[in-house]
Design an enzyme around this catalytic site. Sequence first.
Site, mmCIF file in Angstrom:
data_model
loop_
_atom_site.group_PDB
_atom_site.id
_atom_site.type_symbol
_atom_site.label_atom_id
_atom_site.label_comp_id
_atom_site.label_asym_id
_atom_site.label_seq_id
_atom_site.Cartn_x
_atom_site.Cartn_y
_atom_site.Cartn_z
ATOM 1 N N GLU A 333 0.831 -1.200 0.000
ATOM 2 C CA GLU A 333 0.000 0.000 0.000
ATOM 3 C C GLU A 333 0.869 1.255 0.000
ATOM 4 O O GLU A 333 0.507 2.278 -0.574
ATOM 5 C CB GLU A 333 -0.947 0.001 1.206
ATOM 6 C CG GLU A 333 -2.081 1.001 1.081
ATOM 7 C CD GLU A 333 -3.164 0.791 2.131
ATOM 8 O OE1 GLU A 333 -4.211 0.183 1.800
ATOM 9 O OE2 GLU A 333 -2.976 1.235 3.280
ATOM 10 N N HIS A 364 6.642 -27.091 2.902
ATOM 11 C CA HIS A 364 5.834 -28.159 2.315
ATOM 12 C C HIS A 364 4.750 -27.593 1.402
ATOM 13 O O HIS A 364 3.807 -28.309 1.049
ATOM 14 C CB HIS A 364 5.221 -29.010 3.427
ATOM 15 C CG HIS A 364 6.250 -29.613 4.337
ATOM 16 N ND1 HIS A 364 6.848 -30.829 4.087
ATOM 17 C CD2 HIS A 364 6.824 -29.139 5.481
ATOM 18 C CE1 HIS A 364 7.736 -31.095 5.044
ATOM 19 N NE2 HIS A 364 7.738 -30.080 5.900
ATOM 20 N N LYS A 473 -13.931 0.987 -3.905
ATOM 21 C CA LYS A 473 -14.917 1.286 -2.859
ATOM 22 C C LYS A 473 -16.052 2.145 -3.413
ATOM 23 O O LYS A 473 -17.223 1.937 -3.076
ATOM 24 C CB LYS A 473 -14.240 1.976 -1.678
ATOM 25 C CG LYS A 473 -13.270 1.099 -0.917
ATOM 26 C CD LYS A 473 -12.877 1.686 0.427
ATOM 27 C CE LYS A 473 -12.069 2.941 0.305
ATOM 28 N NZ LYS A 473 -11.564 3.421 1.613
#
Length: 504
Positions: A333, A364, A473
Amino acid sequence: MTQTNGFDALHAHAQRLRGAAIPALLAAEPQRPTQYARQVGPLYFNFARQKYDRAALDALFAIARERDLAGAFQRLFRGEQVNVTEQRAALHTALRGDLTDAPVASEAYATAAEVRQRMGALIQQLEATEVTDIVSVGIGGSDLGPRLVADALRPVSGARFRVHFVSNVDGAAMQRTLATLDPARTAGILISKTFGTQETLLNGSILHAWLGGSERLYAVSANPERAAKAFDIAPGRVLPMWDWVGGRYSLWSAVGFPIALAIGFERFEQLLEGAAQFDAHVLNTPLEENVAVLHGLTAVWNRNLLGSATHAVMTYDQRLALLPSYLQQLVMESLGKRVKLDGSAVDSDTVSVWWGGAGTDVQHSFFQALHQGTSVVPADFIGTVHNDDPYAENHVALMANVLAQTEALANGQDSSDPHRSYPGGRPSTVILLDALTPQALGGLISMYEHSVYVQSVMWGINAFDQFGVELGKQLASQLLPALKGEAADVADPVTRELLSKLRG
């Protein structure tokens, strides 16, 4: 950065070193394991397996001086408007220490200390009640930092409060949290800089109704009047934050209220002390010995000179499992920008994609790609010298894996069977905490904050705004009526098709 006087020389070093074997670099500089190591308080850093040498580092530091990095740190700490697009200071360092003679920074420090006293008093009041559980509602910088620190430092047993974090607007997150709690013994904290954040308002409304009112609701906001009004929270239970602190840099402020409840107020203050100690190192140490500068310049070297598009963070301490997620926001950000401070296009790539996980689990899952994939991924390996749990053999095995994996990534191994050959040449930095204490964690987070700032100065971008999060948004807000079945003008044909599917 490519327009600096020293870039051509730096680029020549990159051409020389891109194909260099890390064992060859170590052989050429026998003192490299110690010369490329630094100790700052409880934190140890080793950069010996990065793919640069002294000459390349000198060229990097020359550009840092040309970019006036030391002056940039002075401007940051003194409270000058380094956030030029919003015409604000970025005084997160003043939340934890008073390190300059600048009146603006000193006033900010005094203000933050006063709010901490208020926060401590509220904690004492809560301790005198029957409340056992705290639900902290926030998102982004109002959640990731507090969640990380609370998870890392919470006591194994005997904590006065259990703190639960809810961030996602998905109602399932709140439902699962509240299903385990008793409303009569629960308090809530709503954290939002503006108190206009959709996720926090929706989740806050659910929590308010579940608690049966605002009697046990608290808020933290840079808009305290709006916070108090939105949920009828008494002003004495609303703590302020300020527009000179960005959300992703705010855990040191009253945004850390849930941290202090989870780990204790005294340990919260120790967290701030650790960060302030590292701040002092950054402010007062020459560039060549400055760990945050070296870490940030290493990131620039790997991104712009060696072409690495991603960066991995592996925490070999389960208590730090949330650190990669926290760093994703802090780094991406802050540095995910395509224009410079003056609005012109950047002249080089900026942020890498940051990702990672907790060792040894990640060995793994994605380590196959790190060792034998076609992309070279620089990495930070983070561990602790001393563990707090009673299982010493487990800790020895954990640290053996740190040593083994960093060696294997760097050195590789030849084989007559190409499927079993490891190319090596994968750079990494090892960071060791003496122990996972509040001071050490505070210093570690401070280091990453300053490393981000170093990169922003080198690229000439603003690390303290985040306009890229706004468009999505805004569109979501415009689409809400359509999802509720109301008439709405939706121009995008793919969105119209998806809306028809969602509305059945």
